[in-house]
Enzyme design. Structure first.
Site, short mmCIF file in Angstrom:
data_model
loop_
_atom_site.label_atom_id
_atom_site.label_comp_id
_atom_site.label_asym_id
_atom_site.label_seq_id
_atom_site.Cartn_x
_atom_site.Cartn_y
_atom_site.Cartn_z
N ALA A 1 0.85 -1.18 0.00
CA ALA A 1 0.00 0.00 0.00
C ALA A 1 0.89 1.24 0.00
O ALA A 1 2.07 1.18 0.38
CB ALA A 1 -0.91 0.00 1.22
N GLY B 1 -0.32 -5.03 1.05
CA GLY B 1 -1.56 -4.94 0.28
C GLY B 1 -1.49 -5.67 -1.05
O GLY B 1 -2.52 -6.10 -1.57
N GLU C 1 -2.22 -9.22 -0.20
CA GLU C 1 -3.64 -9.27 0.16
C GLU C 1 -4.52 -9.19 -1.08
O GLU C 1 -5.57 -9.84 -1.16
CB GLU C 1 -3.95 -8.15 1.15
CG GLU C 1 -3.32 -8.40 2.51
CD GLU C 1 -3.38 -7.21 3.43
OE1 GLU C 1 -3.76 -7.38 4.60
OE2 GLU C 1 -3.04 -6.09 2.99
N GLU D 1 3.97 -5.78 7.52
CA GLU D 1 3.37 -4.69 8.28
C GLU D 1 3.91 -4.52 9.70
O GLU D 1 4.03 -3.39 10.19
CB GLU D 1 1.84 -4.88 8.33
CG GLU D 1 1.11 -4.56 7.04
CD GLU D 1 1.03 -5.73 6.08
OE1 GLU D 1 0.28 -5.65 5.10
OE2 GLU D 1 1.74 -6.75 6.31
#
Length: 255
Positions: free
Chosen positions: A66, A112, A115, A135
């Site tokens: 992200a 992300g 994911e 993360e």
């Protein structure tokens, strides 16, 4: 519709969404999430599209994560809103598409990005792919479904190891643990992904849509009842009549 951060290619029954932010290793920002979501809505309503492929531009990165700069100063309320909007706008939308979505993971799939790949129904990867959820190195946890989808794919023990250690794994390791289906040389990845997509595209789209819904409920107490319900429903559909008739007539069905 025109897009700034993605490319949308439609070829016969297979459409490809290419995340096109090479300067940031295709990192997901709010605009990119919105554009992928809009493209999926467009493809879900396009009867000529049977299968969707998602990949990244170039050979280095599927999605490197992200865009942290967008939320670095968020507090709890805005962070929860960010995660919830991400689920509703994109990640859950992929999982609940009426058409199969295949991730062609070409390089880094981190945070992300992993994911995003895990929300897809099938994952193929290139030999140079590196996958992980880093993360916790930032004092964060996965927020777009990583703590939920990863254990379902690889089991709690391996998921915990990946999340707690934040270590990247190779594409081959990802295949060994069931995180990706197949691994190919980078130059063959999209070719092999589209080969699979074309096989799927010639099967009954109505049956596949029902199968997606049933599989998505397979880890709940509603799974068996959903399968029974959808099994019955397909008997009223034109695809079932064509498929059974073609079998009896010893010909290929025309779905």
């Amino acid at each position: 519709m025109s897009y700034d951060n993605i490319l949308l290619n439609k070829e016969d029954k297979v459409s490809t969404i290419i995340i096109n932010r090479p300067e940031s290793l295709n990192a997901l920002n709010a605009q990119t999430i919105k554009e992928i979501s809009s493209a999926l809505e467009e493809l879900n309503s396009d009867i000529s599209c049977r299968v969707v492929v998602i990949t990244g531009s170039g050979e280095k990165s599927f999605v490197a994560g992200a865009d942290i700069k967008e939320f670095s100063d968020f507090g709890q309320e805005k962070a929860e809103e960010l995660a919830r909007n991400g689920h509703n706008t994109l990640f859950n939308k992929i999982e609940n598409m009426t058409k199969p979505v295949i991730a062609a993971v070409n390089g880094f799939a981190l945070g992300g990005g992993l994911e995003l790949a895990m929300a897809c129904h099938i994952r193929y990867a290139s030999e140079n792919a590196k996958l992980g959820l880093p993360e916790v190195t930032l004092g964060l946890i996965p927020g777009y479904g990583g703590t939920q989808r990863l254990p379902k794919l690889v089991g709690k023990g391996i998921a915990n190891e990946m999340i707690f250690s934040a270590k990247m794994i190779t594409a081959q390791k990802a295949k060994e643990i069931g995180l990706v289906n197949e691994v190919f040389p980078i130059e063959e990845l999209l070719i092999k992904t589209k080969e699979l997509a074309n096989v799927i595209a010639h099967n009954s789209p109505m049956a596949i849509s029902k199968a997606i819904r049933a599989v998505n409920l397979s880890d709940t107490d509603k799974g068996f009842e959903a399968e029974i319900k959808y099994f019955g429903e397909v008997f009223e559909l034109d695809d079932k009549k064509e498929g059974v008739t073609a079998f009896i007539e010893k010909r290929k069905p025309n779905f």
